[in-house]
Design a protein around this motif. Structure first.
Motif, PDB file in Angstrom:
ATOM      1  N   SER A 220       0.845  -1.200   0.000  1.00  0.00           N
ATOM      2  CA  SER A 220       0.000   0.000   0.000  1.00  0.00           C
ATOM      3  C   SER A 220       0.883   1.253   0.000  1.00  0.00           C
ATOM      4  CB  SER A 220      -1.037  -0.005   1.127  1.00  0.00           C
ATOM      5  OG  SER A 220      -0.420   0.171   2.351  1.00  0.00           O
ATOM      6  N   SER A 221       2.067   1.208   0.659  1.00  0.00           N
ATOM      7  CA  SER A 221       2.985   2.363   0.561  1.00  0.00           C
ATOM      8  C   SER A 221       3.499   2.506  -0.871  1.00  0.00           C
ATOM      9  CB  SER A 221       4.212   2.191   1.457  1.00  0.00           C
ATOM     10  OG  SER A 221       3.848   1.964   2.770  1.00  0.00           O
ATOM     11  N   GLY A 222       3.502   1.409  -1.608  1.00  0.00           N
ATOM     12  CA  GLY A 222       3.987   1.448  -2.995  1.00  0.00           C
ATOM     13  C   GLY A 222       2.889   1.805  -3.996  1.00  0.00           C
ATOM     14  N   GLY A 223       1.728   2.230  -3.509  1.00  0.00           N
ATOM     15  CA  GLY A 223       0.692   2.747  -4.415  1.00  0.00           C
ATOM     16  C   GLY A 223      -0.427   1.761  -4.740  1.00  0.00           C
ATOM     17  N   PHE A 224      -0.392   0.552  -4.159  1.00  0.00           N
ATOM     18  CA  PHE A 224      -1.485  -0.407  -4.409  1.00  0.00           C
ATOM     19  C   PHE A 224      -2.581  -0.185  -3.367  1.00  0.00           C
ATOM     20  CE2 PHE A 224       2.294  -2.208  -6.318  1.00  0.00           C
ATOM     21  CZ  PHE A 224       1.834  -2.742  -7.509  1.00  0.00           C
ATOM     22  N   GLN A 225      -3.851  -0.409  -3.776  1.00  0.00           N
ATOM     23  CA  GLN A 225      -4.989  -0.173  -2.867  1.00  0.00           C
ATOM     24  C   GLN A 225      -5.116  -1.322  -1.870  1.00  0.00           C
ATOM     25  OE1 GLN A 225      -6.830   2.675  -3.013  1.00  0.00           O
ATOM     26  NE2 GLN A 225      -5.305   3.215  -4.584  1.00  0.00           N
ATOM     27  N   LYS A 226      -5.353  -0.949  -0.590  1.00  0.00           N
ATOM     28  CA  LYS A 226      -5.439  -1.979   0.460  1.00  0.00           C
ATOM     29  C   LYS A 226      -6.518  -3.019   0.162  1.00  0.00           C
ATOM     30  CE  LYS A 226      -3.167  -0.171   4.428  1.00  0.00           C
ATOM     31  NZ  LYS A 226      -3.075   0.301   5.755  1.00  0.00           N
ATOM     32  N   GLU A 227      -7.628  -2.534  -0.322  1.00  0.00           N
ATOM     33  CA  GLU A 227      -8.748  -3.449  -0.603  1.00  0.00           C
ATOM     34  C   GLU A 227      -8.346  -4.482  -1.674  1.00  0.00           C
ATOM     35  OE1 GLU A 227     -12.866  -2.879  -2.973  1.00  0.00           O
ATOM     36  OE2 GLU A 227     -12.224  -1.172  -1.749  1.00  0.00           O
ATOM     37  N   ASP A 228      -7.637  -3.999  -2.707  1.00  0.00           N
ATOM     38  CA  ASP A 228      -7.179  -4.915  -3.772  1.00  0.00           C
ATOM     39  C   ASP A 228      -6.133  -5.898  -3.236  1.00  0.00           C
ATOM     40  OD1 ASP A 228      -8.769  -3.525  -5.557  1.00  0.00           O
ATOM     41  OD2 ASP A 228      -7.139  -2.181  -6.169  1.00  0.00           O
ATOM     42  N   ALA A 254       1.898 -14.426  -9.589  1.00  0.00           N
ATOM     43  CA  ALA A 254       0.456 -14.655  -9.418  1.00  0.00           C
ATOM     44  C   ALA A 254      -0.214 -13.363  -8.954  1.00  0.00           C
ATOM     45  CB  ALA A 254       0.227 -15.779  -8.409  1.00  0.00           C
ATOM     46  N   LEU A 255       0.411 -12.657  -8.001  1.00  0.00           N
ATOM     47  CA  LEU A 255      -0.175 -11.390  -7.524  1.00  0.00           C
ATOM     48  C   LEU A 255      -0.180 -10.353  -8.656  1.00  0.00           C
ATOM     49  CD1 LEU A 255       1.398 -10.929  -3.940  1.00  0.00           C
ATOM     50  CD2 LEU A 255      -0.770 -11.978  -4.560  1.00  0.00           C
ATOM     51  N   ALA A 256       0.952 -10.223  -9.333  1.00  0.00           N
ATOM     52  CA  ALA A 256       1.053  -9.202 -10.392  1.00  0.00           C
ATOM     53  C   ALA A 256       0.017  -9.464 -11.488  1.00  0.00           C
ATOM     54  CB  ALA A 256       2.461  -9.192 -10.972  1.00  0.00           C
ATOM     55  N   ASN A 257      -0.182 -10.730 -11.849  1.00  0.00           N
ATOM     56  CA  ASN A 257      -1.158 -11.034 -12.910  1.00  0.00           C
ATOM     57  C   ASN A 257      -2.571 -10.681 -12.458  1.00  0.00           C
ATOM     58  OD1 ASN A 257       0.854 -11.854 -14.598  1.00  0.00           O
ATOM     59  ND2 ASN A 257       0.486 -14.048 -14.384  1.00  0.00           N
ATOM     60  N   ASP A 258      -2.880 -10.899 -11.185  1.00  0.00           N
ATOM     61  CA  ASP A 258      -4.206 -10.512 -10.687  1.00  0.00           C
ATOM     62  C   ASP A 258      -4.360  -8.989 -10.679  1.00  0.00           C
ATOM     63  OD1 ASP A 258      -5.065 -13.071 -10.429  1.00  0.00           O
ATOM     64  OD2 ASP A 258      -5.395 -13.013  -8.250  1.00  0.00           O
ATOM     65  N   PHE A 259      -3.296  -8.281 -10.266  1.00  0.00           N
ATOM     66  CA  PHE A 259      -3.380  -6.806 -10.302  1.00  0.00           C
ATOM     67  C   PHE A 259      -3.560  -6.328 -11.743  1.00  0.00           C
ATOM     68  CE2 PHE A 259      -1.463  -6.755  -5.989  1.00  0.00           C
ATOM     69  CZ  PHE A 259      -2.318  -5.848  -5.381  1.00  0.00           C
ATOM     70  N   ALA A 260      -2.895  -7.012 -12.677  1.00  0.00           N
ATOM     71  CA  ALA A 260      -3.004  -6.604 -14.089  1.00  0.00           C
ATOM     72  C   ALA A 260      -4.431  -6.804 -14.611  1.00  0.00           C
ATOM     73  CB  ALA A 260      -2.019  -7.403 -14.932  1.00  0.00           C
ATOM     74  N   ASN A 261      -5.130  -7.786 -14.030  1.00  0.00           N
ATOM     75  CA  ASN A 261      -6.480  -8.099 -14.528  1.00  0.00           C
ATOM     76  C   ASN A 261      -7.590  -7.489 -13.690  1.00  0.00           C
ATOM     77  OD1 ASN A 261      -5.764  -9.666 -16.753  1.00  0.00           O
ATOM     78  ND2 ASN A 261      -5.157 -11.335 -15.388  1.00  0.00           N
ATOM     79  N   LEU A 262      -7.226  -6.531 -12.820  1.00  0.00           N
ATOM     80  CA  LEU A 262      -8.258  -5.914 -11.970  1.00  0.00           C
ATOM     81  C   LEU A 262      -9.334  -5.257 -12.812  1.00  0.00           C
ATOM     82  CD1 LEU A 262      -6.538  -3.948  -9.066  1.00  0.00           C
ATOM     83  CD2 LEU A 262      -8.165  -5.833  -8.909  1.00  0.00           C
ATOM     84  N   GLU A 263     -10.571  -5.423 -12.382  1.00  0.00           N
ATOM     85  CA  GLU A 263     -11.664  -4.679 -13.013  1.00  0.00           C
ATOM     86  C   GLU A 263     -11.432  -3.209 -12.691  1.00  0.00           C
ATOM     87  OE1 GLU A 263     -14.281  -5.863 -14.752  1.00  0.00           O
ATOM     88  OE2 GLU A 263     -13.315  -7.827 -14.666  1.00  0.00           O
ATOM     89  N   PRO A 264     -11.857  -2.279 -13.589  1.00  0.00           N
ATOM     90  CA  PRO A 264     -11.735  -0.868 -13.247  1.00  0.00           C
ATOM     91  C   PRO A 264     -12.477  -0.605 -11.930  1.00  0.00           C
ATOM     92  CG  PRO A 264     -12.574  -1.151 -15.480  1.00  0.00           C
ATOM     93  CD  PRO A 264     -12.505  -2.514 -14.856  1.00  0.00           C
ATOM     94  N   ALA A 265     -11.934   0.305 -11.089  1.00  0.00           N
ATOM     95  CA  ALA A 265     -12.553   0.584  -9.793  1.00  0.00           C
ATOM     96  C   ALA A 265     -13.981   1.060  -9.986  1.00  0.00           C
ATOM     97  CB  ALA A 265     -11.741   1.651  -9.072  1.00  0.00           C
ATOM     98  N   ALA A 266     -14.866   0.777  -8.960  1.00  0.00           N
ATOM     99  CA  ALA A 266     -16.282   1.133  -9.042  1.00  0.00           C
ATOM    100  C   ALA A 266     -16.452   2.610  -9.366  1.00  0.00           C
ATOM    101  CB  ALA A 266     -16.966   0.785  -7.731  1.00  0.00           C
ATOM    102  N   ALA A 267     -15.609   3.457  -8.721  1.00  0.00           N
ATOM    103  CA  ALA A 267     -15.738   4.904  -8.935  1.00  0.00           C
ATOM    104  C   ALA A 267     -15.562   5.237 -10.404  1.00  0.00           C
ATOM    105  CB  ALA A 267     -14.694   5.638  -8.114  1.00  0.00           C
ATOM    106  N   ASP A 268     -14.605   4.536 -11.065  1.00  0.00           N
ATOM    107  CA  ASP A 268     -14.359   4.825 -12.485  1.00  0.00           C
ATOM    108  C   ASP A 268     -15.554   4.417 -13.320  1.00  0.00           C
ATOM    109  OD1 ASP A 268     -11.949   5.655 -11.766  1.00  0.00           O
ATOM    110  OD2 ASP A 268     -10.832   3.881 -12.463  1.00  0.00           O
ATOM    111  N   SER A 269     -16.134   3.232 -12.990  1.00  0.00           N
ATOM    112  CA  SER A 269     -17.226   2.774 -13.845  1.00  0.00           C
ATOM    113  C   SER A 269     -18.463   3.659 -13.651  1.00  0.00           C
ATOM    114  CB  SER A 269     -17.528   1.291 -13.591  1.00  0.00           C
ATOM    115  OG  SER A 269     -17.535   1.027 -12.237  1.00  0.00           O
ATOM    116  N   GLU A 270     -18.588   4.254 -12.444  1.00  0.00           N
ATOM    117  CA  GLU A 270     -19.742   5.134 -12.240  1.00  0.00           C
ATOM    118  C   GLU A 270     -19.629   6.392 -13.082  1.00  0.00           C
ATOM    119  OE1 GLU A 270     -20.222   5.899  -8.058  1.00  0.00           O
ATOM    120  OE2 GLU A 270     -20.717   3.778  -7.742  1.00  0.00           O
ATOM    121  N   THR A 271     -18.342   6.859 -13.243  1.00  0.00           N
ATOM    122  CA  THR A 271     -18.194   8.101 -14.005  1.00  0.00           C
ATOM    123  C   THR A 271     -18.060   7.824 -15.510  1.00  0.00           C
ATOM    124  OG1 THR A 271     -15.852   7.976 -13.590  1.00  0.00           O
ATOM    125  CG2 THR A 271     -17.120   9.435 -12.142  1.00  0.00           C
ATOM    126  N   ALA A 272     -17.951   6.537 -15.855  1.00  0.00           N
ATOM    127  CA  ALA A 272     -17.785   6.213 -17.270  1.00  0.00           C
ATOM    128  C   ALA A 272     -19.046   6.586 -18.037  1.00  0.00           C
ATOM    129  CB  ALA A 272     -17.506   4.720 -17.421  1.00  0.00           C
TER     130      ALA A 272
END
Ligand code: SAM
Length: 275
Positions: A220-228, A254-272
């Protein structure tokens, strides 16, 4: 040639013939080989490389040594003046695969390895001299004190073996540290399938950025979201309280591939925009 070694260019010239022989043996060159050397210096390796290989491309930063080599370079040697870290390898190394053979300047050796990782497909073999501590990190396994960013990233692309341990007396002037020659053999394909290598690098750097922290806090200090982080670690059965230094390459991937495949955050999809 009368040359006073320059510390700022990491000039510790090899003088021990048995070490030179071990390096050449590990490089296993023939007349079809195209070789790259970083820093020919006074030529401890260079003359032998020119004699054994079809061609040799060298990078040298020291203007005095460049002037010297401009005068005596054999016909199969291409000399590039300047900082190897700033040179475009893609433009200058147009006929892969190459072997790289070098007694690296220790002040830039980690940066050279990062550049090698970016250009691993140009090489079929690398025989390189490092300060022992750096060599130990490059070949370290998870859970050991030497395990770090370069251990993980090199393991993705290379098999690394020690060729020979080298004492300070093998050089002029003698460095204050022990040294080690490593042989890197690039794998025909990466050890694991990575979706986004720059994301893997960011993740590994974050995990080791604060070695004493848990994975959760370091990432999380490196910029990744805690929830993710929570969700993705759970998905991969990795405890977020572990330290990054305990994760294997396979776990990082395995972690990096999951981060790469994250769905766009809910906030982004709401503003899309809606269709
Ligand atoms: N190959 C020689 C030997 O084994 O005796 C010299 C090795 S000495 C450790 C490192 C060499 O790399 C020196 O010739 C130095 O001038 C050169 N060098 C240092 N930094 C460099 C850089 N950024 N780009 C290219 N060459 C560099």
């Amino acid at each position: 040639m009368n040359h006073r070694p320059k510390k700022k260019f990491g000039q510790n010239f090899l003088k021990d013939q048995s070490v030179i022989d071990a390096i050449l043996h590990a490089a296993d060159l023939d007349q079809d080989s195209r070789v790259v050397e970083i820093g020919p210096g006074l030529g401890a390796l260079t003359h032998e490389l020119c004699a054994r290989a079809g061609s040799l491309t060298v990078f040298e930063i020291d203007p005095d040594l460049v002037a010297h080599w401009s005068e005596i370079a054999p016909s199969n040697m291409a000399l590039h003046q300047g900082d190897v870290l700033k040179s475009s390898w893609t433009d200058l190394l147009k006929h892969p695969p190459y072997s790289m053979v070098a007694n690296l300047p220790y002040n830039i050796s980690s940066q050279v390895v990062f550049k090698l990782l970016d250009h691993h497909q140009l090489f079929n073999r690398l025989v390189l001299m490092f300060q022992k501590e750096v060599a130990d990190r490059l070949k370290a396994l998870p859970g050991t004190k030497d395990y770090g960013i370069l251990s993980v990233l090199c393991r993705l692309h290379f098999d690394i073996r020690q060729v020979v341990a080298v004492p300070p007396g093998a050089f002029y002037p003698a460095p204050k540290v022990q040294s080690s020659v490593l042989r890197f053999v690039p794998l025909s394909k990466p050890r694991c399938q990575v979706e986004d290598e720059s994301l893997l690098r960011k993740l590994v750097k974050a995990a080791f950025g604060q070695r004493r922290k848990t994975l959760l806090n370091a990432l999380s200090s490196g910029g990744f979201q805690k929830e993710d982080i929570h969700r993705i670690c759970l998905h991969n059965d990795i405890d977020v309280k572990r330290r990054g230094e305990t994760l294997s390459l396979e776990e990082f991937v395995a972690l990096a591939n999951d981060f790469a495949n994250l769905e766009p955050a809910a906030a982004d999809s709401e503003t899309a925009p809606r269709s």
